[in-house]
Write a protein that holds these residues in place. Sequence first.
Motif, short mmCIF file in Angstrom:
data_model
loop_
_atom_site.label_atom_id
_atom_site.label_comp_id
_atom_site.label_asym_id
_atom_site.label_seq_id
_atom_site.Cartn_x
_atom_site.Cartn_y
_atom_site.Cartn_z
N LEU A 131 -52.10 -66.62 -15.10
CA LEU A 131 -52.73 -67.83 -15.62
C LEU A 131 -54.16 -67.58 -16.12
CD1 LEU A 131 -51.52 -70.40 -12.92
CD2 LEU A 131 -50.55 -69.95 -15.19
N SER A 132 -54.62 -66.31 -16.07
CA SER A 132 -55.98 -66.02 -16.53
C SER A 132 -56.11 -66.20 -18.04
CB SER A 132 -56.38 -64.60 -16.14
OG SER A 132 -55.54 -63.64 -16.78
N ASP A 133 -54.99 -66.18 -18.75
CA ASP A 133 -54.97 -66.44 -20.19
C ASP A 133 -54.52 -67.89 -20.40
OD1 ASP A 133 -54.47 -66.59 -22.95
OD2 ASP A 133 -53.74 -64.53 -23.06
N PHE A 134 -55.42 -68.75 -20.88
CA PHE A 134 -55.10 -70.18 -21.00
C PHE A 134 -53.92 -70.42 -21.93
CE2 PHE A 134 -57.69 -69.57 -24.73
CZ PHE A 134 -57.22 -70.49 -25.65
N GLU A 164 -55.16 -56.50 -17.44
CA GLU A 164 -55.86 -57.13 -18.55
C GLU A 164 -55.99 -58.64 -18.28
OE1 GLU A 164 -53.35 -56.06 -21.76
OE2 GLU A 164 -54.14 -54.03 -21.94
N LYS A 165 -57.03 -59.25 -18.80
CA LYS A 165 -57.27 -60.67 -18.59
C LYS A 165 -56.47 -61.54 -19.57
CE LYS A 165 -61.83 -60.30 -16.46
NZ LYS A 165 -63.26 -60.72 -16.53
N LYS A 166 -56.16 -60.96 -20.73
CA LYS A 166 -55.43 -61.71 -21.73
C LYS A 166 -54.23 -60.92 -22.22
CE LYS A 166 -59.14 -64.62 -23.58
NZ LYS A 166 -59.82 -65.08 -24.82
N VAL A 167 -53.23 -61.64 -22.71
CA VAL A 167 -52.06 -61.00 -23.32
C VAL A 167 -52.44 -60.55 -24.71
CG1 VAL A 167 -49.70 -61.33 -24.13
CG2 VAL A 167 -50.44 -62.40 -21.99
N GLU A 168 -52.44 -59.26 -24.91
CA GLU A 168 -52.78 -58.70 -26.22
C GLU A 168 -51.75 -57.63 -26.61
OE1 GLU A 168 -54.88 -59.88 -28.19
OE2 GLU A 168 -56.19 -61.07 -26.91
#
Length: 269
Positions: free
Chosen positions: A33-36, A105-109
């Motif tokens: 859930l760290s990536d909104f 990683e903090k976001k899905v990239e």
Amino acid sequence: KASKELQKEREEIETLSGAFDSKEWVWRTLGFLSDFRVAITLGILSLAFAAAFYFQSWIPWNAESSLMQLLYRFHKEILLVATLPIQMPLFILASALIPKAANREKKVEPWPFFSHFITYLGPALVGLVSFLLVSLVGNLLASGLAAVKVPLLLRDAVAETVQFACLPILYLSMLESKSYTKPFSMSIFQSISAKSDAWGAMYMQTGIIWAIYFVFWQLGILRGATASAIAGLVFPWFLGFVANQYGVLAGRISDVTELGYEGVFTDNE
């Protein structure tokens, strides 16, 4: 001598108290859930699944006819195929959460939809096929228990247990080999003993959430359309949580497998 023993005990207590990192635990548990964007997408998919589960509850699965009893035993697989248009985006998102967690990683990239859709399609199909295979195996085993008059609830629990236990092994094996024809990987199996703490942590976390979802699913069967819709509302979050745990596990066992993730995990994690 007494002071040395006291100092030793104090150091042991500090070591034990410092071994648990609450921030790290929260990240490993709810890191997806760290990536909104993930939270928003899961929220939208929840509404779609709630509607799908609501309408499927109108089907008389519990009818006495032999055909309906047979269909009931495989109604999860039937529902999975029937709702493929919303299942695929969910499995694509879940497949993107695994490298996110494994690489810390903090976001899905890159973001799995739009121009990068194809990038995640392969892993998503591996996940969907794995999910379907272990579900079929679990239900076949549970069907055999009907011959000895095992109660329906217990048969469903057996089917879920098979799925819960086998899915991570099957999925990570296919992910490592990048092939549908190699569902079992020796390095993945060996990692169970080499990294037993990592596997144990994953099974503990997913076991709790799997049991909770099983209760929602059973209430949906017993209590009708509204309870079934609630089970649908919960399903995307359940799968997102499980995918995050598989990602953490994949990162922790990457040094003894060929999964190739680069997240740095300490022994205390």
